[in-house]
Structure formats: structure tokens, C-alpha cells
Write an enzyme that holds these catalytic residues in place. Sequence first.
Site, mmCIF file in Angstrom:
data_model
loop_
_atom_site.group_PDB
_atom_site.id
_atom_site.type_symbol
_atom_site.label_atom_id
_atom_site.label_comp_id
_atom_site.label_asym_id
_atom_site.label_seq_id
_atom_site.Cartn_x
_atom_site.Cartn_y
_atom_site.Cartn_z
ATOM 1 N N GLY A 309 0.743 -1.250 -0.020
ATOM 2 C CA GLY A 309 -0.126 0.044 -0.020
ATOM 3 C C GLY A 309 1.074 1.254 0.093
ATOM 4 N N ARG A 310 1.790 1.396 1.113
ATOM 5 C CA ARG A 310 2.468 2.502 1.380
ATOM 6 C C ARG A 310 3.309 2.806 0.061
ATOM 7 N NH1 ARG A 310 3.321 5.759 5.769
ATOM 8 N NH2 ARG A 310 2.470 4.085 7.080
ATOM 9 N N CYS A 387 -8.252 24.799 17.066
ATOM 10 C CA CYS A 387 -8.271 25.351 18.652
ATOM 11 C C CYS A 387 -7.883 24.052 19.397
ATOM 12 C CB CYS A 387 -9.860 25.740 18.775
ATOM 13 S SG CYS A 387 -9.864 26.389 20.460
#
EC number: 4.1.1.116
Length: 465
Positions: A309-310, A387
Site C-alpha cells: 500500500g504505502r 483550536c
Amino acid sequence: MTDSIMQNYNQLREQVINGDRRFQHKDGHLCFEGVDLDALARQYPTPFYVFSEPEIIRNIHEIQQAFAAHKNTKTFFASKTCSVMGVLKAIRDAGICAEANSQYEVRKCLEIGFRGDQIVFNGVVKKPADLEYAIANDLYLINVDSLYELEHIDAISRKLKKVANVCVRVEPNVPSATHAELVTAFHAKSGLDLEQAEETCRRILAMPYVHLRGLHMHVGDQVPESEPFAKATKVLVDESRRLEEVLGIKFDLINVGGGIPVPYKYDDENGDPLKDNMYAGITAQDFADAVIREVHKWRTDVEICIEPGRKVTGSAAVLLTEVSCEKRKTNYDLNGNVECHVEWKFVDAGYSVLSDSQHFDWFFYVYNASRMTAAHDAWIKLAGPLCDGGDYFHMGVKGEEFLLPKETHVGDIVAFLDAGAYTIESQTVYNNRPRTGVVMIDKNGDTRLIRREDSYEDMVKYDIY
């Protein structure tokens, strides 16, 4: 020490724009496959990801070439890595298959044009509805993760009167030098104990519609050495050989999973992959050699299945984000004495967009794409817009500090390299900030939007009020 780090970082920057197959520079800007990223960032709302179809194709070819010594190899892209439909289409067009971990991943693969017999279905929780969908669509393999799951497969295949092709996933009990949460073959949640393999296979052989194809495993992700792959493959080979003998069968295949690493740090001479797996340590060829060597001690005719995948998409994308605010702050000790001054640059991408930077302390090269040819000579801290006090990038060039040009200002475009794996998939809408758009650079060097940024309407349309 600080001077040498800065010098090394700028040498790497020069190598990126003058020696990396993906990158170039024009008018001082960073270019990706010839596309000016500063100019591109003026066309779409930042932050957004940019994928390279040429790099996806190059990575796939590298994997295929690595397995040239075993022609009977089938490659399944781990779609959890990136399941944006335009990316899946590029991977399908490149000629390999797909691996999925949920019903919706299976559905996306089918919708983009993969046939059922080009899809492998993984996962520790496959509900009856998921299994029924998989069996009804004639998937190439279902990798069985538990006896509980197997009973459902048996019942559903009988009900549908359809064959379910399965592998038995076992845990080879082999550790690897990667992040603790990326280890999947040692004290992990996935797979059956090796001692359960024979009992499981015997049960399958007694099921009228369940067809046993072989054994399956997965060592882990971003594994920086070949030895664990060799050891785990030997475990799988030895058990496959034994089961063939005691059960009087012949397996069609052996599925060794994925785990080929991607280099997130390029200065190999300065790092030890076994201590820092941001250095790849091994190549696709090393992975293939380790697997093939062990398999060929058993059989040369068996099909080898791999699930990278990677390695397919990791190097094939960059994240573009705009410097949106800046300020200088003073750090004081508890007695009110000045410790230091800190230059902060705030970009519009936080950990809701690039979660690995916080959750796995992942390292990414970060450059000012608007001033790529300028020396990156100012130490800064880099933060996102959320935030949340933790929304800053922790893995810098030196501790939590990054290097950008002294003249970096609001409006400049910052690029995170090697951002193509497990990034878009893990985005959130924390603070009700939208998930990003995605742009594809195709084989002709043309760009197109393949996923738009979330709108306000997207944010509220699932709520009932």
C-alpha cells in the site's frame, strides 16, 4: 551541531529539486512532475493534496520488477492506504489488483472497475452483511481472521450456493523494528494462532462451498529490514508444506501481505533504519528477494500474493498548505526570566488533515514551495489552525523546529513531501474544518481535481434537526 543540521537540510533540498525524479524548480518555485506548485495552489483552496499518476506507475513497476524472478505473483493494492476514486482508477489502469478492508472499500473498488476476482477482502471484523456482499460478488479471496468468521462464511455460502475462496490468516509470531502500532505479526490482534491452522483448514475442507486456497499473513507496515519478512515467510512456508502433507492437499497460493517501506528521510548515511524507521532501510527488491528465497525452498509453481500500500502511493503525493499567520513569542521560565524567543508560522493544515504527524510522530520533509531555491535558514515552529494546543507539527528537523527561508511570509505555500499514504483516509472534520480536495497530475502532465473540498452543506447534511 545546529549549523551542520541546517547545511544537511539544504543539501537535501538541492538534491530534491535537481536529482529527484519527481521534482524540479521554475522561477524559484517547487515543481511536481513539471507542475508549478505555487501556481497550482492559487487555483484551488488550500490545503489540498496533489497526486502524481506517473509516480504511482513507477512505484508499481518497481514492485513488479522486484518479483520478476517469480512470474506467478499477483499484486493487490491495499486500498486503505488511499481510496480516493481517482487514485484507485490510476492503480487499476496500471494493471494491478486491489485489497479491501470493509464493504465500502470493496464497493469502491468494484465501482471504479476492478472485477470481483481482482479483489482480496481482509479485516478482523467482517459482519455477515459484509461477507454476503463479498461472496455474492465473487471476490478473489477472503482472508479468514477467526473461526467465528469462518462459520458465517460457511452459512452464507450455503445459503447463496456460491463458492467462497478463502485463505487462513495466521500470526507468524515475528516482531519487526517498526512503530509498535504498525506491528501485525507479533502479539497482534489479527490472524489465528499458528497452532489453529490445521484445525481451521480441516473445517474448511468439510464445507461444501468454501474453497481453501492457502495461508495468509502480514508482518507490519514500514518495516525497515528484510529479515522479518524472510522469517515470517519461512513460518508460512513450513506450515503450508506441513498442511499439504497431513491433509493431502495442494495449496494454490501463499499470501505474504505488504509492508515495503518508503523513505521519509533521505540522508541514509546519517541514520539507522533499525532505530528510526523513517529511513526505509530496504527496497522492494530486498522484500521480494526475502520472500521468493523462502517460497522457492518449498515450491516454484505456487502463486505469491502481495498486498503493498504505502509503497504504491506514499511517494506519489504532496500536501500543499498556505502560511496563514505568523508571530514571535517569548518563552519564560517559572520565575519570569526570558528563556528564548520563538518564531511561529501557522499553516491552514493541522492534524485533522495530516494526522500521522501527531499520532505516529511521522516525519515529513517540509519546504517553502514558493521559495524553493532560497536557503532554508530560519528555525521556526510550525502549527496548524485548530483550536487545540497539540495542533503543531512535532517532528521537525531539530526536535520540534523546522527550517524555512527567513523571508517566508503569509501567503507562501508550504509543501509536505511523501504525503500519499494513510493521509487522506485519516482526515477528520475536527473544528468543523473541511476535509481537503485532491488534485491529480496525470500521465500527460495535466492536472485535474479528483476530489473537491468539503462544503458547509457536506458538514450538516448528515445531521437530523
